[in-house]
Design a protein around this motif. Structure first.
Motif, PDB file in Angstrom:
ATOM      1  N   ILE A  22      22.101  47.951  17.673  1.00  0.00           N
ATOM      2  CA  ILE A  22      21.055  46.937  17.829  1.00  0.00           C
ATOM      3  C   ILE A  22      19.840  47.537  18.534  1.00  0.00           C
ATOM      4  O   ILE A  22      18.703  47.356  18.106  1.00  0.00           O
ATOM      5  CB  ILE A  22      21.608  45.718  18.596  1.00  0.00           C
ATOM      6  N   VAL A  23      20.101  48.289  19.598  1.00  0.00           N
ATOM      7  CA  VAL A  23      18.992  48.887  20.342  1.00  0.00           C
ATOM      8  C   VAL A  23      18.185  49.817  19.444  1.00  0.00           C
ATOM      9  O   VAL A  23      16.955  49.774  19.415  1.00  0.00           O
ATOM     10  CB  VAL A  23      19.527  49.651  21.582  1.00  0.00           C
ATOM     11  N   LEU A  24      18.876  50.637  18.663  1.00  0.00           N
ATOM     12  CA  LEU A  24      18.172  51.564  17.771  1.00  0.00           C
ATOM     13  C   LEU A  24      17.366  50.815  16.721  1.00  0.00           C
ATOM     14  O   LEU A  24      16.219  51.162  16.451  1.00  0.00           O
ATOM     15  CB  LEU A  24      19.185  52.474  17.077  1.00  0.00           C
ATOM     16  N   THR A  25      17.975  49.771  16.155  1.00  0.00           N
ATOM     17  CA  THR A  25      17.305  49.022  15.097  1.00  0.00           C
ATOM     18  C   THR A  25      16.029  48.378  15.625  1.00  0.00           C
ATOM     19  O   THR A  25      14.933  48.583  15.094  1.00  0.00           O
ATOM     20  CB  THR A  25      18.250  47.932  14.560  1.00  0.00           C
ATOM     21  N   ILE A  26      16.189  47.613  16.712  1.00  0.00           N
ATOM     22  CA  ILE A  26      15.041  46.890  17.250  1.00  0.00           C
ATOM     23  C   ILE A  26      14.034  47.872  17.847  1.00  0.00           C
ATOM     24  O   ILE A  26      12.827  47.744  17.645  1.00  0.00           O
ATOM     25  CB  ILE A  26      15.521  45.853  18.279  1.00  0.00           C
ATOM     26  N   GLY A  27      14.559  48.885  18.529  1.00  0.00           N
ATOM     27  CA  GLY A  27      13.679  49.876  19.144  1.00  0.00           C
ATOM     28  C   GLY A  27      12.800  50.565  18.116  1.00  0.00           C
ATOM     29  O   GLY A  27      11.585  50.659  18.296  1.00  0.00           O
TER      30      GLY A  27
END
Lengths: 248, 229
Positions: A22-27
């Protein structure tokens, strides 16, 4: 070592590293958005259209002639992007770029096999894009007379500067969407990579299958709740022991 | 390997089987006890050692609790700290380490002088004693063999805490003198390769490699409270 992976395991791996994904996607979506919005120069496009048609003394239009005109358009599109035209455009607009750099900015398309040709010019400056499109077509119109001895180019639709120009690129939504998908893919990829690189023993099955030892017993992680309970006892006992040591 | 060091010594002091005998974890240690008894049906298990592949995989915690559950079964148990390089048993049970295994081996004391009664009934503890320069030689000596025989006479079960197998040869040496050895594997920390290596190192020893104890397993709540399993 043959290794098969079940759907359930895939789900577990993804669930385990869901935070990372999730962090990678949103980031990456946010970074792409910021980058697109602040760092990429917007490019504007202006279109100018002209019609290729022989000035006929008599009013009858022959099919053959139309076909000839359409075929001529292929030649024209090469001529438009030739140095002869572009040099003059550069002169006229007093540009400081090379003809090949200008050629990059100009594209010629033929609308659906018709006799209408669209010249598109792109530039960070919307006004310059309009000028480029218009001047190119004008210069072309002048030159074609000399070059091919024909006078069959009529400007149909000159480029105009809209009141509120919108850039054609970069496309913020598209860039964010691409970054979102890419980020998600990288996240999932990393989750699997980490899982693959983590070669520690985790479960009883690992001990039995990989290490090849019978499992005599399993001891759970000491939970917080156990510790609270124990700590009270331990403190009391510690206090008692300390008392004995110091007194004795 | 491990991202952050867990406070191992602190954990080792949690003698959960003594402090909270009814906790599910204590029950898990009793299961290990039962399984060990079943493993050694043919020959009685009088001496055993506990080791692990690498340091801080929960040897001391496991061995202390195991000794306690055996003692709770009315067996006379002697826990020997044979890790003379980094002794921890005396910390776990909060006892004096001035005399212990090393002093016995150099002939300063007798077994019944050096073994200390712990506050758990039936459990005596022999700490490591002063750290000698040559632990491997001491553990491999004939004196050690005689000491084990002597301990066997006086106790029902003698358990040895040993250094990690992959680090030093001590555990391998001792494995030749005891009836069985037990490998502690810490979940999510012990590498598969090192566990396999440890097993390969222990297998040639005369002692039977009884099996492995998987330590520090993360269990879900409902599973955890179901009759301690």
């Amino acid at each position: 070592m043959e290794e098969t992976i079940t759907l359930k395991e895939i789900a577990q791996i993804i669930k385990k590293r869901l935070g990372l994904i999730i962090v990678l996607t949103i980031g990456s979506a946010i970074i792409s958005g910021i980058f697109t919005y602040f760092f990429i120069t917007p490019i504007y496009r202006a279109n100018s259209q002209f019609l290729v048609n022989q000035n006929q003394p008599n009013a009858t239009v022959e099919l053959n002639e139309i076909r000839t005109n359409v075929e001529l358009i292929n030649t024209y599109s090469v001529i438009i992007r030739s140095n002869r035209i572009l040099d003059e455009v550069i002169d006229e607009l007093q540009l400081t770029i090379s003809p090949s750099a200008l050629a990059e900015k100009i594209s010629v398309t033929n609308e659906n096999g018709s006799q209408v040709v669209t010249v598109s010019a792109t530039d960070p400056d919307p006004k310059m894009a309009v000028d480029l499109a218009n001047v190119t077509v004008e210069v072309f119109q002048d030159q074609i007379d000399e070059l091919m001895n024909v006078d069959n180019v009529n400007i149909l639709n000159p480029a105009v500067l809209p009141a509120n120009p919108t850039p054609v690129s970069p496309n913020l939504t598209l860039n964010i969407a691409i970054a979102f998908v890419l980020g998600g893919m990288v996240g999932v990829g990393l989750a699997f990579l980490f899982e693959y690189l983590d070669t520690t023993v985790k479960t009883e099955t690992d001990v039995e299958k990989i290490v090849g030892l019978p499992v005599i017993g399993v001891v759970a992680k000491v939970q917080e709740t156990d510790l609270v309970h124990i700590q009270q006892h331990a403190n009391r006992r510690q206090a008692r022991e300390r008392g004995v040591t110091y007194n004795g | 390997m491990a991202k952050h060091k867990r406070p191992v010594k602190q954990a080792a002091r949690h003698l959960i089987t003594k402090l909270n005998p009814r906790s599910p974890i204590s029950e898990q240690f009793r299961t290990i006890r039962t399984n060990l008894q079943f493993t050694a049906v043919d020959d009685t298990l009088e001496t055993m050692l506990v080791t692990s592949a690498n340091p801080s995989e929960g040897k001391s915690l496991t061995i202390a609790n195991l000794a306690i559950v055996f003692a709770q079964q009315e067996k006379k148990v002697l826990l020997v700290d044979a890790d003379m390089r980094k002794p921890t048993v005396h910390y776990t049970f909060r006892i004096d380490n001035r005399r212990g295994l090393s002093s016995l081996l150099v002939g300063e004391y007798e077994l019944n002088e050096a073994a200390i009664k712990s506050d758990v009934p039936n459990l005596d503890i022999l700490p490591s004693g002063p750290i000698p320069p040559n632990p491997s030689e001491l553990l491999g000596s004939n004196k050690m063999r005689r000491l084990i025989d002597e301990a066997k006479d006086q106790y029902d079960l003698v358990i040895f805490d040993t250094p990690p197998v992959l680090a030093v040869t001590d555990a391998q040496l001792l494995a030749n003198f005891v009836d069985g050895s037990l490998l502690v594997i810490r979940s999510k920390q012990t590498d598969q390769e090192s566990a396999i290596k440890a097993k390969e190192l222990l297998e040639p020893a005369k002692a039977k490699l009884l099996g492995a104890v998987l330590n520090d397993v993360q269990t879900s709540k409902d599973q955890y409270y179901y009759y301690g399993e």
